[in-house]
Design a protein around this motif. Structure first.
Motif, mmCIF file in Angstrom:
data_model
loop_
_atom_site.group_PDB
_atom_site.id
_atom_site.type_symbol
_atom_site.label_atom_id
_atom_site.label_comp_id
_atom_site.label_asym_id
_atom_site.label_seq_id
_atom_site.Cartn_x
_atom_site.Cartn_y
_atom_site.Cartn_z
ATOM 1 N N GLY A 68 63.531 38.700 -1.868
ATOM 2 C CA GLY A 68 63.404 40.128 -2.063
ATOM 3 C C GLY A 68 62.049 40.565 -2.563
ATOM 4 O O GLY A 68 61.337 39.812 -3.233
ATOM 5 N N ILE A 69 61.706 41.813 -2.244
ATOM 6 C CA ILE A 69 60.482 42.415 -2.761
ATOM 7 C C ILE A 69 60.802 43.818 -3.290
ATOM 8 O O ILE A 69 61.852 44.391 -3.019
ATOM 9 C CB ILE A 69 59.376 42.509 -1.697
ATOM 10 C CG1 ILE A 69 59.713 43.554 -0.635
ATOM 11 C CG2 ILE A 69 59.115 41.160 -1.056
ATOM 12 C CD1 ILE A 69 58.532 43.900 0.243
ATOM 13 N N ARG A 70 59.855 44.346 -4.063
ATOM 14 C CA ARG A 70 59.923 45.731 -4.500
ATOM 15 C C ARG A 70 58.510 46.324 -4.449
ATOM 16 O O ARG A 70 57.590 45.674 -3.976
ATOM 17 C CB ARG A 70 60.517 45.835 -5.902
ATOM 18 C CG ARG A 70 59.696 45.207 -7.015
ATOM 19 C CD ARG A 70 60.431 45.356 -8.335
ATOM 20 N NE ARG A 70 59.627 44.904 -9.473
ATOM 21 C CZ ARG A 70 60.040 44.938 -10.738
ATOM 22 N NH1 ARG A 70 61.257 45.393 -11.021
ATOM 23 N NH2 ARG A 70 59.265 44.532 -11.719
ATOM 24 N N ASP A 71 58.359 47.555 -4.889
ATOM 25 C CA ASP A 71 57.075 48.273 -4.812
ATOM 26 C C ASP A 71 56.635 48.431 -3.365
ATOM 27 O O ASP A 71 55.435 48.401 -3.056
ATOM 28 C CB ASP A 71 55.971 47.554 -5.608
ATOM 29 C CG ASP A 71 56.351 47.280 -7.047
ATOM 30 O OD1 ASP A 71 57.062 48.113 -7.637
ATOM 31 O OD2 ASP A 71 55.926 46.234 -7.577
ATOM 32 N N ILE A 72 57.574 48.604 -2.467
ATOM 33 C CA ILE A 72 57.260 48.625 -1.039
ATOM 34 C C ILE A 72 56.294 49.756 -0.687
ATOM 35 O O ILE A 72 55.364 49.571 0.104
ATOM 36 C CB ILE A 72 58.553 48.713 -0.215
ATOM 37 C CG1 ILE A 72 59.357 47.422 -0.364
ATOM 38 C CG2 ILE A 72 58.243 48.980 1.257
ATOM 39 C CD1 ILE A 72 60.714 47.462 0.289
ATOM 40 N N ILE B 234 57.675 45.452 6.460
ATOM 41 C CA ILE B 234 58.009 46.483 5.475
ATOM 42 C C ILE B 234 57.609 47.888 5.918
ATOM 43 O O ILE B 234 58.040 48.861 5.299
ATOM 44 C CB ILE B 234 57.377 46.184 4.104
ATOM 45 C CG1 ILE B 234 55.846 46.218 4.177
ATOM 46 C CG2 ILE B 234 57.896 44.875 3.555
ATOM 47 C CD1 ILE B 234 55.186 46.191 2.812
ATOM 48 N N GLY C 24 56.025 41.652 -5.740
ATOM 49 C CA GLY C 24 55.799 43.083 -5.854
ATOM 50 C C GLY C 24 54.340 43.433 -5.676
ATOM 51 O O GLY C 24 53.506 42.594 -5.303
ATOM 52 N N THR D 171 59.770 40.307 5.023
ATOM 53 C CA THR D 171 60.656 39.874 3.953
ATOM 54 C C THR D 171 62.099 39.920 4.434
ATOM 55 O O THR D 171 62.387 40.390 5.539
ATOM 56 C CB THR D 171 60.463 40.765 2.722
ATOM 57 O OG1 THR D 171 61.191 40.236 1.608
ATOM 58 C CG2 THR D 171 60.931 42.190 2.991
ATOM 59 N N CYS E 238 64.064 40.373 -6.933
ATOM 60 C CA CYS E 238 62.734 40.457 -6.342
ATOM 61 C C CYS E 238 61.844 39.411 -6.994
ATOM 62 O O CYS E 238 61.816 39.282 -8.213
ATOM 63 C CB CYS E 238 62.171 41.855 -6.588
ATOM 64 S SG CYS E 238 60.381 41.931 -6.651
ATOM 65 N N TYR F 290 64.862 41.019 2.229
ATOM 66 C CA TYR F 290 65.577 42.162 1.674
ATOM 67 C C TYR F 290 64.717 42.857 0.626
ATOM 68 O O TYR F 290 63.686 42.344 0.198
ATOM 69 C CB TYR F 290 66.935 41.768 1.074
ATOM 70 C CG TYR F 290 66.879 40.773 -0.076
ATOM 71 C CD1 TYR F 290 66.661 41.208 -1.389
ATOM 72 C CD2 TYR F 290 67.062 39.418 0.144
ATOM 73 C CE1 TYR F 290 66.617 40.307 -2.440
ATOM 74 C CE2 TYR F 290 67.031 38.511 -0.902
ATOM 75 C CZ TYR F 290 66.806 38.961 -2.193
ATOM 76 O OH TYR F 290 66.763 38.074 -3.226
ATOM 77 N N ARG F 291 65.146 44.027 0.208
ATOM 78 C CA ARG F 291 64.466 44.800 -0.828
ATOM 79 C C ARG F 291 65.389 44.996 -2.021
ATOM 80 O O ARG F 291 66.615 45.063 -1.878
ATOM 81 C CB ARG F 291 64.034 46.158 -0.273
ATOM 82 C CG ARG F 291 65.196 47.070 0.053
ATOM 83 C CD ARG F 291 64.743 48.280 0.833
ATOM 84 N NE ARG F 291 64.577 47.952 2.237
ATOM 85 C CZ ARG F 291 63.990 48.758 3.120
ATOM 86 N NH1 ARG F 291 63.502 49.917 2.740
ATOM 87 N NH2 ARG F 291 63.873 48.404 4.386
ATOM 88 N N THR F 292 64.805 45.074 -3.217
ATOM 89 C CA THR F 292 65.585 45.268 -4.434
ATOM 90 C C THR F 292 64.641 45.657 -5.569
ATOM 91 O O THR F 292 63.508 45.171 -5.619
ATOM 92 C CB THR F 292 66.350 43.989 -4.823
ATOM 93 O OG1 THR F 292 67.008 44.213 -6.089
ATOM 94 C CG2 THR F 292 65.423 42.800 -4.971
#
Length: 227
Positions: free
Chosen positions: A120-124, A44, A100, A136, A97, A138-140
């Motif tokens: 997916g993850i968020r709060d990168i 990330i 997070g 990971t 996601c 992908y991101r979303t």
């Protein structure tokens, strides 16, 4: 083979000193040719530390459900131990996601050494500030609540592979990831692969030194053989 907590910690620290490329070469030599993971897994942040640790698996799937949370997810991650890598098998989830900052922060406080996420993850931005290694797919920004749910943990899972469609990851297998990608080392091979990878690392260091001193590549290969 049973390893004590100090033995596992020592092996993990030693794996941080070798590269996935050398580990992949050693696994090939031993006949374990399909343990590299898909190139879709990415770190990330550009300056991220290596990801190295013992697989703690979490499995989930896309499924609609009522409610405001996923209690199974919280129960699953409560079992993480220091030096573990949380390995998330997403069941081919797309667009949502399920990882997070808050769950990453909670796992880090338990001693979790990072996460490998088939999804997916968020709060990168916030996770990147934590110095918590994450690879990971992908991101979303779209959350998983009501859409994706944990259905098991500490069971064998499938992850997408580099040379095969699926790679099986079992609880306790070893995960190593760096900027070349990610690879799985079966638990029963962890010590043998590490010793061989360490020897290869020393050999490559000597080759670099000889090249820097002016030896030609053919001269170096004649001296050390193929690497």
């Amino acid at each position: 083979m049973t390893l004590t907590t100090p033995q596992k910690a020592d092996l993990r620290q030693r794996y941080l000193e070798v590269d996935t490329a050398n580990v992949a070469d050693i696994l090939d030599e031993l006949g374990y040719t399909d343990y590299g993971l898909s190139s879709a897994f990415w770190p990330i942040r550009e300056t991220q530390n290596k990801l190295a640790g013992w697989a703690y698996t979490v499995r989930g799937q896309m499924t609609p459900y009522p409610g405001t949370g996923d209690p199974a997810k919280m129960e699953a991650v409560a079992g993480l131990q220091p030096g573990d890598i949380s390995v998330w098998s997403g069941g081919h989830a797309e667009g949502v996601c399920f990882f997070g900052e808050l769950i990453a922060r909670g796992m880090q406080h338990r001693g979790c050494a990072g996460s490998l996420i088939d999804g997916g993850i968020r709060d990168i931005e916030w996770i990147a500030r934590m110095n918590f290694p994450v690879f990971t797919r992908y991101r979303t920004p779209v959350q998983s609540i009501g859409r994706w749910q944990v259905n098991a943990w500490q069971v064998p899972v499938y992850l997408p592979g580099a040379t095969t469609a699926r790679v099986t990851v079992r609880p306790g297998d070893f995960i190593l990831a760096d900027f070349d990608g990610a690879i799985v080392i079966p638990f029963e091979l962890v010590e043998d692969v590490l010793e061989r990878a360490e020897a290869l690392t020393v050999k490559e260091r000597s080759i670099r030194e000889d090249l820097d001193k002016g030896l030609t590549l053919p001269e170096v290969l004649a001296k050390y053989g193929h690497v």
